[in-house]
Design a protein around this motif. Structure first.
Motif, PDB file in Angstrom:
ATOM      1  N   MET A   1       0.846  -1.273   0.072  1.00  0.00           N
ATOM      2  CA  MET A   1       0.143   0.141  -0.222  1.00  0.00           C
ATOM      3  C   MET A   1       0.779   1.372  -0.096  1.00  0.00           C
ATOM      4  O   MET A   1       1.923   1.315   0.619  1.00  0.00           O
ATOM      5  CB  MET A   1      -0.955  -0.066   1.195  1.00  0.00           C
ATOM      6  CG  MET A   1      -1.940  -1.101   1.316  1.00  0.00           C
ATOM      7  SD  MET A   1      -2.755  -1.141   2.813  1.00  0.00           S
ATOM      8  CE  MET A   1      -1.860  -1.437   3.908  1.00  0.00           C
ATOM      9  N   ALA A   2       0.443   2.131  -0.506  1.00  0.00           N
ATOM     10  CA  ALA A   2       1.274   3.483  -0.680  1.00  0.00           C
ATOM     11  C   ALA A   2       0.318   4.797  -0.996  1.00  0.00           C
ATOM     12  O   ALA A   2      -0.819   4.366  -1.501  1.00  0.00           O
ATOM     13  CB  ALA A   2       2.299   3.378  -1.716  1.00  0.00           C
ATOM     14  N   ARG A  48      -8.294   8.637   7.184  1.00  0.00           N
ATOM     15  CA  ARG A  48      -7.957  10.166   7.360  1.00  0.00           C
ATOM     16  C   ARG A  48      -6.562  10.256   6.558  1.00  0.00           C
ATOM     17  O   ARG A  48      -5.683   9.590   6.314  1.00  0.00           O
ATOM     18  CB  ARG A  48      -7.673  10.830   8.917  1.00  0.00           C
ATOM     19  CG  ARG A  48      -9.060  10.616   9.529  1.00  0.00           C
ATOM     20  CD  ARG A  48      -8.994  11.430  10.943  1.00  0.00           C
ATOM     21  NE  ARG A  48      -9.020  12.869  10.613  1.00  0.00           N
ATOM     22  CZ  ARG A  48     -10.242  13.477  10.637  1.00  0.00           C
ATOM     23  NH1 ARG A  48     -11.382  12.797  10.650  1.00  0.00           N
ATOM     24  NH2 ARG A  48     -10.226  14.561  10.293  1.00  0.00           N
ATOM     25  N   VAL A  49      -6.368  11.914   6.077  1.00  0.00           N
ATOM     26  CA  VAL A  49      -5.092  12.093   5.693  1.00  0.00           C
ATOM     27  C   VAL A  49      -4.758  13.473   6.461  1.00  0.00           C
ATOM     28  O   VAL A  49      -5.386  14.552   6.547  1.00  0.00           O
ATOM     29  CB  VAL A  49      -5.143  12.439   4.165  1.00  0.00           C
ATOM     30  CG1 VAL A  49      -4.059  13.069   3.539  1.00  0.00           C
ATOM     31  CG2 VAL A  49      -5.473  11.308   3.245  1.00  0.00           C
ATOM     32  N   ARG A  50      -3.454  13.521   6.952  1.00  0.00           N
ATOM     33  CA  ARG A  50      -2.758  14.303   7.502  1.00  0.00           C
ATOM     34  C   ARG A  50      -1.585  15.171   6.644  1.00  0.00           C
ATOM     35  O   ARG A  50      -0.719  14.354   5.947  1.00  0.00           O
ATOM     36  CB  ARG A  50      -1.838  14.054   9.047  1.00  0.00           C
ATOM     37  CG  ARG A  50      -1.091  15.184   9.561  1.00  0.00           C
ATOM     38  CD  ARG A  50      -1.872  16.130  10.275  1.00  0.00           C
ATOM     39  NE  ARG A  50      -2.693  15.459  11.360  1.00  0.00           N
ATOM     40  CZ  ARG A  50      -2.312  15.203  12.583  1.00  0.00           C
ATOM     41  NH1 ARG A  50      -1.325  15.676  13.162  1.00  0.00           N
ATOM     42  NH2 ARG A  50      -3.123  14.771  13.353  1.00  0.00           N
ATOM     43  N   ILE A  51      -1.674  16.353   6.551  1.00  0.00           N
ATOM     44  CA  ILE A  51      -0.879  17.042   5.600  1.00  0.00           C
ATOM     45  C   ILE A  51       0.075  17.938   6.234  1.00  0.00           C
ATOM     46  O   ILE A  51      -0.590  18.941   7.046  1.00  0.00           O
ATOM     47  CB  ILE A  51      -1.375  17.785   4.266  1.00  0.00           C
ATOM     48  CG1 ILE A  51      -2.336  16.685   3.656  1.00  0.00           C
ATOM     49  CG2 ILE A  51      -0.518  18.290   3.506  1.00  0.00           C
ATOM     50  CD1 ILE A  51      -3.201  17.067   2.324  1.00  0.00           C
ATOM     51  N   ASP A  52       1.242  18.015   6.280  1.00  0.00           N
ATOM     52  CA  ASP A  52       2.001  18.963   6.781  1.00  0.00           C
ATOM     53  C   ASP A  52       3.251  19.763   5.737  1.00  0.00           C
ATOM     54  O   ASP A  52       3.798  19.017   4.956  1.00  0.00           O
ATOM     55  CB  ASP A  52       2.924  18.589   8.080  1.00  0.00           C
ATOM     56  CG  ASP A  52       2.017  17.846   9.202  1.00  0.00           C
ATOM     57  OD1 ASP A  52       1.351  18.651   9.878  1.00  0.00           O
ATOM     58  OD2 ASP A  52       1.866  16.769   9.287  1.00  0.00           O
ATOM     59  N   VAL A  53       3.362  20.960   6.004  1.00  0.00           N
ATOM     60  CA  VAL A  53       4.307  21.712   5.241  1.00  0.00           C
ATOM     61  C   VAL A  53       5.363  22.137   5.778  1.00  0.00           C
ATOM     62  O   VAL A  53       5.016  22.786   6.963  1.00  0.00           O
ATOM     63  CB  VAL A  53       3.691  22.851   4.420  1.00  0.00           C
ATOM     64  CG1 VAL A  53       4.496  23.630   3.375  1.00  0.00           C
ATOM     65  CG2 VAL A  53       2.198  22.410   3.618  1.00  0.00           C
ATOM     66  N   LEU A  93       6.614  18.541   1.638  1.00  0.00           N
ATOM     67  CA  LEU A  93       5.328  18.353   1.789  1.00  0.00           C
ATOM     68  C   LEU A  93       5.073  17.113   2.402  1.00  0.00           C
ATOM     69  O   LEU A  93       5.619  16.018   1.649  1.00  0.00           O
ATOM     70  CB  LEU A  93       4.568  18.718   0.427  1.00  0.00           C
ATOM     71  CG  LEU A  93       3.193  18.413   0.623  1.00  0.00           C
ATOM     72  CD1 LEU A  93       2.520  19.236   1.409  1.00  0.00           C
ATOM     73  CD2 LEU A  93       2.502  18.358  -0.849  1.00  0.00           C
ATOM     74  N   ARG A  94       4.806  16.741   3.645  1.00  0.00           N
ATOM     75  CA  ARG A  94       4.490  15.359   4.469  1.00  0.00           C
ATOM     76  C   ARG A  94       3.099  15.009   4.246  1.00  0.00           C
ATOM     77  O   ARG A  94       2.269  15.839   4.765  1.00  0.00           O
ATOM     78  CB  ARG A  94       5.276  15.553   5.668  1.00  0.00           C
ATOM     79  CG  ARG A  94       5.366  14.189   6.318  1.00  0.00           C
ATOM     80  CD  ARG A  94       5.757  14.236   7.721  1.00  0.00           C
ATOM     81  NE  ARG A  94       5.741  12.645   8.215  1.00  0.00           N
ATOM     82  CZ  ARG A  94       6.220  12.343   9.345  1.00  0.00           C
ATOM     83  NH1 ARG A  94       6.314  13.496  10.226  1.00  0.00           N
ATOM     84  NH2 ARG A  94       6.222  11.024  10.032  1.00  0.00           N
ATOM     85  N   VAL A  95       2.824  13.871   3.733  1.00  0.00           N
ATOM     86  CA  VAL A  95       1.298  13.288   3.667  1.00  0.00           C
ATOM     87  C   VAL A  95       1.300  12.125   4.386  1.00  0.00           C
ATOM     88  O   VAL A  95       2.248  11.166   4.002  1.00  0.00           O
ATOM     89  CB  VAL A  95       1.057  13.202   2.169  1.00  0.00           C
ATOM     90  CG1 VAL A  95      -0.348  12.808   2.023  1.00  0.00           C
ATOM     91  CG2 VAL A  95       1.092  14.436   1.452  1.00  0.00           C
ATOM     92  N   ALA A 295       0.479   4.274   9.702  1.00  0.00           N
ATOM     93  CA  ALA A 295       0.510   5.251   8.941  1.00  0.00           C
ATOM     94  C   ALA A 295       1.185   4.937   7.735  1.00  0.00           C
ATOM     95  O   ALA A 295       2.331   4.358   7.688  1.00  0.00           O
ATOM     96  CB  ALA A 295       0.978   6.687   9.363  1.00  0.00           C
ATOM     97  N   ILE A 296       0.589   5.268   6.512  1.00  0.00           N
ATOM     98  CA  ILE A 296       1.351   5.458   5.331  1.00  0.00           C
ATOM     99  C   ILE A 296       1.943   6.697   4.980  1.00  0.00           C
ATOM    100  O   ILE A 296       1.334   7.841   4.876  1.00  0.00           O
ATOM    101  CB  ILE A 296       0.449   5.107   4.069  1.00  0.00           C
ATOM    102  CG1 ILE A 296      -0.142   3.663   4.266  1.00  0.00           C
ATOM    103  CG2 ILE A 296       1.281   5.213   2.557  1.00  0.00           C
ATOM    104  CD1 ILE A 296      -1.175   3.445   3.081  1.00  0.00           C
ATOM    105  N   ASP A 297       3.137   6.797   5.012  1.00  0.00           N
ATOM    106  CA  ASP A 297       3.929   8.048   5.156  1.00  0.00           C
ATOM    107  C   ASP A 297       4.802   8.656   3.877  1.00  0.00           C
ATOM    108  O   ASP A 297       5.634   7.660   3.502  1.00  0.00           O
ATOM    109  CB  ASP A 297       4.872   8.155   6.276  1.00  0.00           C
ATOM    110  CG  ASP A 297       5.490   9.430   7.057  1.00  0.00           C
ATOM    111  OD1 ASP A 297       5.223  10.182   6.207  1.00  0.00           O
ATOM    112  OD2 ASP A 297       5.871   9.539   8.040  1.00  0.00           O
ATOM    113  N   ALA A 298       4.338   9.652   3.233  1.00  0.00           N
ATOM    114  CA  ALA A 298       5.210  10.065   2.180  1.00  0.00           C
ATOM    115  C   ALA A 298       5.664  11.594   2.280  1.00  0.00           C
ATOM    116  O   ALA A 298       4.927  12.408   2.991  1.00  0.00           O
ATOM    117  CB  ALA A 298       4.377  10.071   0.843  1.00  0.00           C
ATOM    118  N   LEU A 299       7.034  11.815   1.935  1.00  0.00           N
ATOM    119  CA  LEU A 299       7.511  12.984   1.947  1.00  0.00           C
ATOM    120  C   LEU A 299       8.005  13.323   0.841  1.00  0.00           C
ATOM    121  O   LEU A 299       8.590  12.803  -0.030  1.00  0.00           O
ATOM    122  CB  LEU A 299       9.045  12.930   3.016  1.00  0.00           C
ATOM    123  CG  LEU A 299       9.470  14.020   3.297  1.00  0.00           C
ATOM    124  CD1 LEU A 299       8.403  14.952   4.224  1.00  0.00           C
ATOM    125  CD2 LEU A 299      10.693  14.013   3.916  1.00  0.00           C
TER     126      LEU A 299
END
Length: 299
Positions: A1-2, A48-53, A93-95, A295-299
């Motif tokens: 999963m991604a 849910r999706v958490r977005i951090d900048v 951008l971290r998702v 969590a599936i973590d993408a940077l």
């Protein structure tokens, strides 16, 4: 999963996160428009999706969190833009996609390289499992990493069978008695989903197909395995596999049954250090963050 980030346009750097509205009404600012999508099951695994900048120096600029009640809520579109008059810059951008409610207290972004835990050993060959079992000491905990690939000889406990992985531990007891052996934690672990579902078997010898005891679910409230078992003095082997098809980290503890309550490990307190989100001089850092184990973590 991604999680998948699709960069649709690049104009300049970033300062904040904005929703993708009507292009004709957006201010003429340099911006990046991003689409976020996933092949994970929604909302079971990503609710849910958490977005951090962050800017290029690591300063936390913005944080948003969105609910995904259904698959129709994806993809998410957003723009990351430069305020009027600001110079072009770079940003991170971290998702993170995570199950609804699977949060922990914020512990700060511990962005450091850590050496692997020597207790975590990925075993992919059945023969090696018996050749080098980890040592389990009474009253202590040992964590093992179970590989995601299936083993030809699955563990079987009353018809419940493992689907992937295998790990072995060696336990030595000095005197006969009633002993309690449990998988006290597994990662990933969802009480309502077959992610990490350990099955535990105790044998006199690793290659002995006859079990002294086994367990699939220590209780009906979760997926962990454990049992209380009369053991003679000597060396015994504990085998752990995953009933779910996939990799798993599992923590095993063993002690005399009457001493179990005195050997539980108290979790360490959350560490609040790390970046803080300041807006207009006010600290608005979210008090919680997605559980990194789920969590599936993408940077």
């Amino acid at each position: 999963m991604a999680m998948r980030l699709v960069l649709l346009a690049w104009c300049a750097g970033v300062a904040a996160c904005g929703g993708s509205g009507d292009p004709e009404t957006l201010p003429p600012l340099g911006e990046v428009v991003v689409h976020i999508d996933t092949n994970a099951e929604v909302p079971v695994h990503v609710g849910r999706v958490r977005i951090d900048v962050f800017d290029s120096a690591g300063t936390w600029l913005d944080s948003r969190d969105f609910a995904l009640p259904s698959r129709d809520d994806l993809p998410i579109s957003l723009s990351v833009f430069v305020p009027d008059g600001a110079a072009a810059t770079e940003a991170l951008l971290r998702v993170r996609g995570y199950p609804e409610g699977k949060l922990r207290d914020y512990r700060g972004e511990q962005l450091v390289t850590r050496a692997p835990d020597p207790a975590h050993t990925v075993v992919r060959d059945a023969a090696r499992v018996c050749d080098s079992p980890a040592q389990l000491t009474l009253g202590k905990e040992v964590s093992l990493r179970v590989a995601g690939s299936p083993f030809a000889a699955a563990l079987d406990c009353g018809g419940a069978k493992t689907a992937s992985g295998l790990a072995a531990l060696r336990l030595t007891v000095d005197s006969p008695g009633l002993y309690r052996i449990e998988t006290v934690a597994s990662t990933p672990s969802l009480d309502w989903s077959r992610y990490g579902d350990p099955l535990l078997v105790v044998r006199a010898r690793c290659d002995d197909t006859a079990a002294l005891g086994c367990n699939d679910n220590v209780n009906k409230q979760g997926p962990l395995a454990g049992l209380a078992l009369q053991l003679p003095a000597g060396e015994h082997v504990i085998l752990v596999g995953n009933r779910a098809p996939g990799p798993m980290d599992v923590t095993v503890r063993a002690t005399r049954a009457d001493a179990w309550a005195n050997t539980s490990v108290v979790p360490s307190a959350p560490d609040p250090s790390g970046p803080r989100l300041l807006v207009g001089g006010e600290d608005v850092t979210p008090p919680s963050e997605p559980d990194p184990a789920l969590a599936i973590d993408a940077l």
